[in-house]
Scaffold this motif. Structure first.
Motif, short mmCIF file in Angstrom:
data_model
loop_
_atom_site.label_atom_id
_atom_site.label_comp_id
_atom_site.label_asym_id
_atom_site.label_seq_id
_atom_site.Cartn_x
_atom_site.Cartn_y
_atom_site.Cartn_z
N ASN A 137 -8.05 -4.50 3.43
CA ASN A 137 -8.44 -4.89 2.08
C ASN A 137 -7.97 -3.91 1.00
N THR A 138 -7.59 -2.68 1.37
CA THR A 138 -7.16 -1.72 0.35
C THR A 138 -5.65 -1.55 0.27
N LEU A 139 -4.95 -1.59 1.39
CA LEU A 139 -3.50 -1.36 1.36
C LEU A 139 -2.73 -2.37 0.51
N PRO A 140 -3.10 -3.65 0.47
CA PRO A 140 -2.33 -4.58 -0.36
C PRO A 140 -2.30 -4.24 -1.84
N THR B 38 11.78 -4.80 10.79
CA THR B 38 11.54 -5.52 9.53
C THR B 38 10.61 -4.76 8.60
N CYS B 39 10.20 -3.56 9.01
CA CYS B 39 9.20 -2.80 8.25
C CYS B 39 9.81 -1.59 7.54
N ASP B 40 9.08 -1.15 6.51
CA ASP B 40 9.49 0.02 5.73
C ASP B 40 8.67 1.26 6.06
N LEU B 41 7.54 1.06 6.71
CA LEU B 41 6.61 2.15 7.00
C LEU B 41 5.68 1.69 8.11
N MET B 42 5.26 2.65 8.94
CA MET B 42 4.30 2.33 9.99
C MET B 42 3.11 3.28 9.86
N VAL B 43 1.91 2.71 9.83
CA VAL B 43 0.66 3.46 9.81
C VAL B 43 0.04 3.26 11.18
N HIS B 44 -0.20 4.38 11.89
CA HIS B 44 -0.72 4.21 13.25
C HIS B 44 -1.46 5.43 13.76
N HIS B 45 -2.02 5.27 14.94
CA HIS B 45 -2.89 6.25 15.60
C HIS B 45 -2.14 7.36 16.32
N GLN C 199 0.55 13.15 7.83
CA GLN C 199 -0.56 13.05 8.77
C GLN C 199 -1.89 13.16 8.04
N LEU C 200 -2.82 12.27 8.40
CA LEU C 200 -4.20 12.41 7.93
C LEU C 200 -4.95 13.17 9.01
N GLU C 201 -5.64 14.21 8.60
CA GLU C 201 -6.32 15.04 9.59
C GLU C 201 -7.82 14.87 9.60
N THR C 202 -8.36 14.12 8.67
CA THR C 202 -9.82 14.00 8.59
C THR C 202 -10.31 12.72 9.26
N GLN C 203 -11.48 12.81 9.82
CA GLN C 203 -12.17 11.66 10.39
C GLN C 203 -13.54 11.59 9.72
N PRO C 204 -14.07 10.44 9.43
CA PRO C 204 -13.45 9.14 9.64
C PRO C 204 -12.30 8.92 8.66
N ASP D 32 -10.19 7.83 5.74
CA ASP D 32 -10.49 7.53 4.34
C ASP D 32 -9.45 6.55 3.82
N PRO D 33 -9.84 5.29 3.57
CA PRO D 33 -8.86 4.29 3.09
C PRO D 33 -8.12 4.72 1.82
N ALA D 34 -8.79 5.43 0.92
CA ALA D 34 -8.11 5.88 -0.31
C ALA D 34 -7.00 6.87 0.04
N ALA D 35 -7.23 7.74 1.02
CA ALA D 35 -6.19 8.69 1.45
C ALA D 35 -5.03 7.95 2.10
N VAL D 36 -5.32 6.89 2.83
CA VAL D 36 -4.26 6.09 3.46
C VAL D 36 -3.40 5.46 2.37
N VAL D 37 -4.03 4.87 1.37
CA VAL D 37 -3.29 4.24 0.27
C VAL D 37 -2.42 5.29 -0.44
#
Length: 176
Positions: free
Chosen positions: A27-30, A69-76, A118-123, A125-130
């Motif tokens: 819901n936030t990335l778009p 077909t992608c420009d970026l990958m967000v993953h674990h 790299q995101l280093e914090t848990q949980p 944070d969707p804002a940091a991902v965006v």
């Protein structure tokens, strides 16, 4: 006409209660004006709820079939996901999970090379991902470094080329 981002958190995190994080990211990335392709286990798709128009929850799929077909990958930062992105020359936003320790080392190395953030914090944070996705999509240096990393990996000898060397080394070691 707009960037496509592939999002996956593997199979362990969603099964361990990570669907709330996925729902938040969906819901936030778009808001970045991108198309979001979500690769999750088929049984997780209904748990994501109603999806924004820019989101496609594809269920389980071979990543190598969609990464080109992608420009970026967000993953674990699982081994398969990380290598698939490297082999495609794709910038990455790495969100290692505390469940699997080696993910942090992989994330550190790809990030240090300059092909990822790299995101280093848990949980998560969707804002940091965006924020990090925007930086990765806007800064061409990440794409350039991802392509350089792909070229380095492609230049490495294949397992078929290494087997004779391993056999020779093993034989020499048995004579010592």
């Amino acid at each position: 006409t707009r960037p496509r981002v592939l999002l996956t958190l593997g199979t362990i995190a969603p099964a361990a209660g990570g669907t709330a994080v996925l729902r938040s990211l969906v819901n936030t990335l778009p808001q970045l004006g991108l198309e979001l392709l979500v690769a999750v286990a088929d049984d997780v798709v209904p748990q994501l709820g109603s999806l924004p128009d820019a989101v496609l929850a594809a269920g389980f799929l071979p990543l190598a079939s969609v990464i080109p077909t992608c420009d970026l990958m967000v993953h674990h930062c699982g081994g398969g996901s990380t290598m698939a992105a490297i082999l495609a020359g794709l910038p990455q936003l790495l969100v290692p999970q505390p469940i699997v320790a080696e993910q942090y080392d992989s994330a550190r190395r790809v990030t240090a090379f300059g092909a990822a953030r790299q995101l280093e914090t848990q949980p998560i944070d969707p804002a940091a991902v965006v924020e990090n996705c925007a930086a990765l999509l806007d800064d061409e240096s990440y794409r350039a470094r991802a392509r350089e990393l792909r070229a380095e990996v492609a230049a490495m000898p294949s397992p078929v080329e290494l087997v004779p060397l391993i056999e020779k080394t093993a034989a020499a070691g048995s004579r010592v």
